[in-house]
Every structure is written in structure tokens, then in C-alpha cells.
Design an enzyme around this catalytic site. Structure first.
Site, short mmCIF file in Angstrom:
data_model
loop_
_atom_site.label_atom_id
_atom_site.label_comp_id
_atom_site.label_asym_id
_atom_site.label_seq_id
_atom_site.Cartn_x
_atom_site.Cartn_y
_atom_site.Cartn_z
N ARG A 124 2.84 -18.79 11.28
CA ARG A 124 2.67 -18.17 9.97
C ARG A 124 3.87 -18.45 9.07
O ARG A 124 3.74 -19.00 7.98
CB ARG A 124 2.49 -16.65 10.15
CG ARG A 124 2.73 -15.82 8.91
CD ARG A 124 3.11 -14.40 9.32
NE ARG A 124 3.34 -13.52 8.20
CZ ARG A 124 4.55 -13.27 7.69
NH1 ARG A 124 5.64 -13.85 8.17
NH2 ARG A 124 4.68 -12.43 6.69
N GLY A 148 4.31 -8.47 -1.73
CA GLY A 148 4.37 -7.94 -0.36
C GLY A 148 5.41 -8.71 0.42
O GLY A 148 5.16 -9.18 1.53
N GLU A 171 7.69 -5.38 -3.16
CA GLU A 171 7.38 -4.73 -1.88
C GLU A 171 7.32 -3.22 -2.07
O GLU A 171 8.23 -2.62 -2.61
CB GLU A 171 8.45 -5.10 -0.85
CG GLU A 171 8.35 -4.39 0.48
CD GLU A 171 7.00 -4.56 1.19
OE1 GLU A 171 6.53 -5.71 1.34
OE2 GLU A 171 6.40 -3.53 1.57
N GLU A 200 0.53 -2.93 -8.20
CA GLU A 200 -0.38 -2.47 -9.25
C GLU A 200 0.32 -1.65 -10.32
O GLU A 200 -0.14 -1.56 -11.45
CB GLU A 200 -1.51 -1.62 -8.65
CG GLU A 200 -2.50 -2.37 -7.79
CD GLU A 200 -2.05 -2.56 -6.35
OE1 GLU A 200 -0.83 -2.55 -6.08
OE2 GLU A 200 -2.92 -2.76 -5.50
N GLU A 214 1.36 -13.21 1.49
CA GLU A 214 0.76 -13.29 2.83
C GLU A 214 0.01 -11.97 2.98
O GLU A 214 0.58 -10.97 3.37
CB GLU A 214 1.86 -13.48 3.87
CG GLU A 214 1.30 -13.81 5.23
CD GLU A 214 0.92 -12.58 6.02
OE1 GLU A 214 -0.23 -12.09 5.83
OE2 GLU A 214 1.75 -12.10 6.79
N GLU A 223 -7.59 -4.53 5.73
CA GLU A 223 -6.45 -3.97 4.98
C GLU A 223 -6.71 -4.08 3.48
O GLU A 223 -6.16 -3.35 2.69
CB GLU A 223 -5.09 -4.63 5.27
CG GLU A 223 -4.62 -4.53 6.69
CD GLU A 223 -3.32 -5.27 6.95
OE1 GLU A 223 -2.45 -5.35 6.06
OE2 GLU A 223 -3.18 -5.78 8.08
N1 GJV Z 1 2.32 -3.77 -3.44
C1 GJV Z 1 3.49 -4.10 -2.85
N2 GJV Z 1 3.59 -4.43 -1.55
C2 GJV Z 1 2.48 -4.45 -0.83
C3 GJV Z 1 1.21 -4.13 -1.37
C4 GJV Z 1 1.17 -3.76 -2.75
N3 GJV Z 1 0.04 -3.43 -3.32
N4 GJV Z 1 0.28 -4.21 -0.40
C5 GJV Z 1 0.93 -4.60 0.71
N5 GJV Z 1 2.25 -4.74 0.48
N6 GJV Z 1 -1.28 -8.17 7.54
N7 GJV Z 1 -0.10 -10.00 8.23
C6 GJV Z 1 3.28 -5.16 1.44
C7 GJV Z 1 3.33 -4.32 2.72
O1 GJV Z 1 4.18 -3.21 2.59
C8 GJV Z 1 3.83 -5.32 3.74
O2 GJV Z 1 5.22 -5.43 3.77
C9 GJV Z 1 3.20 -6.61 3.27
O3 GJV Z 1 2.91 -6.46 1.89
C10 GJV Z 1 1.88 -6.83 3.99
C11 GJV Z 1 1.80 -8.08 4.75
C12 GJV Z 1 0.38 -8.16 5.29
N8 GJV Z 1 0.34 -9.16 6.25
C13 GJV Z 1 -0.37 -9.07 7.36
#
Ligand code: GJV
Length: 482
Positions: A124, A148, A171, A200, A214, A223
Site C-alpha cells: 500500500r 486523511g 486529518e 467536510e 487512501e 467505512e
Molecule cells: N476528514 C479527515 N480525515 C479523515 C476523514 C475525514 N472526513 N475520514 C477519514 N479520515 N481504511 N485503509 C482519516 C482517518 O482518521 C484515518 O487517519 C484515515 O483518514 C483513514 C484511512 C483509511 N484507510 C483504510
């Protein structure tokens, strides 16, 4: 389509506690049935729930018809039930629950455990590094948003390997407090700015040229972080900007899973010389009613060539498209084997910023280096032998949960057909399966006829239109099942 109330309830109540009266529930949102044993209803409809068959699917009645309904689409008729029980009404907890479960979601991403899992996923992280490295020239002077960003690894790759004008590292979880430090320690503070908060709700200095993220979860969409990415795209990506990943697809293959099957089902046959087979149907519903995340499919267990069942273009995809996604498949069985279930995973593509340059890909499937997502296994109720040349065809539906926005239901409807000449049987339908009427649980049960070469159903017309569809319904569960 639906069973008449009387018959179905009678059938269903055979081993039920008759003293339990049905409970009234209200539809939270519209639900369209995906099979003849499901019951459609609309938001606001009052349903009588007769049996809570499993945590996910209940046997309910509406307007004289019965069928299975997803429990998460229903809420209790609070007034009614509280009146009955003589308890004071207090819905505050229920109404304050966040359909995005953000506290829990960002809480878990605030831990190093999850961040470590993602960072140490070499395939990844290295793919993202390669994307930046191979695009370092056109990235020069560009503004990048890393949505994120977690510990900021992708932002740091950008700053170190290319010369962007600015990188906005966004983040929402508390890990962002450390990202700032890491940016400074790596000497990237001139270029990388960390924004702690939900994308958002964020105000950025301006639009961006590239939105990198990612966001992929199990079965690609789980998710539903992809919604945040699409919203950020519509708000912050300049006209003609690039999305990374630029495309994504969900892949599927019919497969064997003998070890898993034997471990969970075979065990009951003769443990310590005893007969525990009476527990097999319980084992089946307990172990096979939910997808098995983190399954590692061996290439030799693929019964056919995997195919992409759903493909997404990240520039044109709309948030509303995510509510219901549908894909089709036709697999030609390549070698004889035992069909235990379907395995699913995803691939994402990163189009180059330069014309005619190669598109990079992250493939989380069984033919590539394993990733922390591994694969997701959907078990059938029972194994079926397949012969080379037979086909497994059908559709897959991803229904986003209308209430719990990070969840979805996966429905796979499939059938097997064969055109093979077999002894005294006139080719075709080696369809040896029947739908089990004893609906203890939503997935259709299959009744394999022990010897598929005898006693099979004669083929009348086209085997495809003749043969029943079997459905595997599975609720995909929360992110914290990682
Ligand atoms: N805004 C900011 N950060 C986010 C958001 C959002 N709306 N949604 C997710 N994250 N499943 N392999 C951040 C979350 O806290 C995490 O650090 C990352 O994005 C998710 C990575 C998902 N990858 C995965």
C-alpha cells in the site's frame, strides 16, 4: 413472491417460543427486497417482527405478507413498547447516536495500532510512494491535498520526492497532533501544512490541483470515507484536477475455502470420538453469516479467473451513486473443485499526470503481495462441487445502510449452469440445489444432492432462465472489526 402469512409463520414457528408476542417496529427508511424471501417496506411502515432470526435479519410481517427484513432499517416503536413495559420513555440516547459513528471511527484512527497497520503495509504505502516518485516532474509547483493523511506519510513523500507548491495534509483524528511534529522533524514545514479536522468542515487557502487519499476499506467501500473524498473533490479540486486514486474496482471470484470450512464445520463431526453434528447448523449460521474479513485467498483456491464487478471513476462518481451499486459476473470454472464461497477485494488505479505514461495500480487480490486489507470471504451455506466448464453467474449488490452511513449490505445472487453431457442426463442443468424452506437465517441454504450425476433435474428450457438463483446476503460490519 412472498409466502402467505399463515403458512410462513406456521413454518417458522415450529421451533419458536409461542409465548413471545410479535413486536412492532417502524421502518427507518425504504427497503427494497433483493429476493423472494425478503419483504419490502417504506420508511414509516409499521412491521410486526415475529422472530429475530439473527442479529442482522428478522422475520417480519407487513400487510399480510412475511419475509426477512434487515434489522438495522428498523427502530422500535418506542411509545408502544414502553407503554407495554411500563417504563418511562427516554429516547435521548437513541436520537443522539451519530450515524457516522465518528467518535468511534476517528477514535480508532487516533491510535498507533491502526496507523502502524497501514504504514507497515508495504504494498500500500510503496504504491503511493511510487505514484509520487513517477509523477515528480509534473507535480512541481502543484497544490496537493492529502485527505486523511494520518501520520502524514503521503504528504512527506510529496514534499521529499517532488517539489509541490503546497501540500494540505488533512486529518480528523488526534493523530494529527503528532503529524505536525513529524512534518517539522522531516524538514517539510515550508511545504506541508497540517489541518486537523473533518475534511467536510474545513477551510483551505484555495483549490488544489491534486486530491490524493487512501480511503479504501474492506470490499472497497466499507467505512464510506469515499464520501468525504467526493465532497472534498467537489469543493476543493480545481477544474481539470487529478484524483489519486483515479479509478477503483471491486473484484470477485468463486473459490474454495476448505481449511476454513473444515475448521469451523468439520470439527463437529467427531470431536474426541463424540458426535457433535447437531451443532453444525448452528455453526453454519454463526460462522458463515457474516463475511470473513482478513481472509487470505490462495491463488490455487480460485475456481475461475477473477473479474471486476464494480468499477468507479473517481472524477465522475457522485455521492448518491454510493447508495446502491450493482455488478454482474459470469465465471467459467477452470478446474473442478469445491465451491465454498466468493472472495472479494479491490484494485485502485493512479493515472499519470503526464499523457501516455503508465497507470500505476494497487491490487489487493490473491495474485499480488498481501496487504493489510487481505480479502473478504463470503461463505455459502454448504459446499458444492463444480466441474470445469460450468459457469457461475449472477449479480452483486452493495446497499449502503441508510441509517449507519459507514455500513453496507452485500447481496450476491448466483446460479450454476453446465452444458456438459453427462451420462443419461440431457446435458445442462446440473443444478442440484434447492432452497431450504426452513428459514432460520437469511442466506439461502443449499441442498446439494449427494451424487450430482443421478437424480438431477431434467432440463426443460434454457438452464439459465430455469434454474433458481441462490442468494448470499451478508451484512458488512463496522470498521472496528479490523
Ligand atoms: N476528514 C479527515 N480525515 C479523515 C476523514 C475525514 N472526513 N475520514 C477519514 N479520515 N481504511 N485503509 C482519516 C482517518 O482518521 C484515518 O487517519 C484515515 O483518514 C483513514 C484511512 C483509511 N484507510 C483504510
Amino acid at each position: 413472491m412472498f409466502k402467505k402469512v399463515d403458512d410462513s409463520i406456521r413454518m417458522h414457528q415450529e421451533d419458536e417460543d409461542y409465548t413471545n408476542p410479535p413486536e412492532e417496529f417502524i421502518g427507518l427508511s425504504d427497503f427494497t427486497s433483493c429476493g423472494s424471501d425478503q419483504l419490502s417496506f417504506r420508511a414509516g411502515d409499521r412491521l410486526l417482527v415475529h422472530t429475530k432470526t439473527s442479529a442482522d435479519w428478522w422475520w417480519a410481517e407487513l400487510g399480510g405478507l412475511c419475509g426477512y427484513v434487515p434489522s438495522s432499517y428498523l427502530k422500535q416503536d418506542v411509545e408502544d413498547s414502553y407503554l407495554k413495559q411500563g417504563v418511562e420513555e427516554d429516547t435521548s440516547e437513541e436520537t443522539s447516536e451519530d450515524p457516522w459513528q465518528d467518535e468511534e471511527y476517528f477514535g480508532s484512527y487516533g491510535t498507533l495500532r491502526l496507523q502502524l497497520e497501514m504504514l507497515s503495509d508495504r504494498a500500500r504505502t510503496e504504491t503511493y510512494r511510487q505514484v509520487i516518485l513517477t509523477n515528480s516532474a509534473p507535480l512541481r509547483g502543484k497544490v496537493v491535498m492529502d485527505l486523511g493523511c494520518g501520520t502524514g506519510v503521503i504528504s512527506l513523500f510529496c514534499a521529499r520526492l517532488a517539489q509541490p507548491k503546497a501540500v494540505y495534509a488533512v486529518e480528523a483524528s488526534s493523530i494529527a497532533e503528532h503529524t505536525e511534529t513529524l512534518v517539522r522533524q522531516n524538514g517539510c514545514e515550508e511545504v506541508v501544512t497540517v489541518f486537523q479536522g473533518r475534511a467536510e468542515e474545513l477551510e483551505l487557502p484555495g483549490t488544489v490541483d491534486i486530491l490524493i487519499s487512501e480511503w479504501m476499506g474492506n470490499c472497497l467501500l466499507f467505512e464510506f470515507m469515499v464520501e468525504s473524498v467526493l465532497q472534498a473533490r467537489d469543493r476543493w479540486l480545481r477544474e481539470g484536477g487529478m484524483m489519486w486514486p483515479s479509478g477503483a474496482s471491486l473484484c470477485l471470484v468463486p473459490c474454495q475455502a476448505l481449511d476454513y470450512y473444515t475448521e469451523r464445520m468439520g470439527f463437529w463431526e467427531q470431536p474426541y470420538g463424540l458426535d457433535f453434528t447437531a451443532l453444525q447448523s448452528l455453526a453454519q449460521s454463526e460462522f458463515f453469516s457474516r463475511p470473513r474479513f482478513s481472509h487470505l485467498l490462495q491463488p490455487e483456491d480460485c475456481l475461475a479467473t477473477p473479474c471486476d464487478v464494480i468499477t468507479l471513476d473517481m472524477l465522475t462518481l457522485h455521492v448518491t451513486d454510493l447508495e446502491k451499486l450493482r455488478g454482474q459476473f459470469t465465471f467459467i470454472v477452470e478446474k473442478a473443485g469445491t465451491f465454498h464461497g466468493f472472495t472479494s477485494w479491490f484494485r485502485v488505479q493512479f493515472q499519470s499526470l503526464e499523457r501516455d505514461k503508465t497507470t500505476l495500480e494497487l491490487d489487493t487480490g490473491p495474485y499480488s503481495e498481501p496487504t493489510h486489507w487481505k480479502q473478504t470471504l463470503f461463505m455459502l451455506d454448504g459446499p458444492i462441487s463444480l466441474l470445469g466448464g460450468e459457469t457461475v453467474s449472477g449479480i452483486i449488490l452493495l446497499h449502503r445502510n441508510p441509517v449507519w452511513r459507514r455500513h453496507m449490505t452485500v447481496t450476491i445472487q448466483w446460479r450454476i449452469s453446465s452444458t456438459e453431457e453427462t451420462g443419461n442426463c440431457m446435458a445442462s442443468i446440473l443444478y442440484l440445489l434447492g432452497v431450504n424452506c426452513n428459514y432460520h437465517y437469511l442466506k439461502c441454504s443449499l441442498i446439494p444432492i449427494s451424487d450430482r450425476r443421478c437424480g438431477m433435474l431434467p432440463v426443460k428450457n434454457d438452464p439459465l432462465s430455469n434454474s433458481p438463483l441462490f442468494t448470499t446476503y451478508l451484512q458488512v460490519y463496522p470498521f472496528y472489526t479490523y
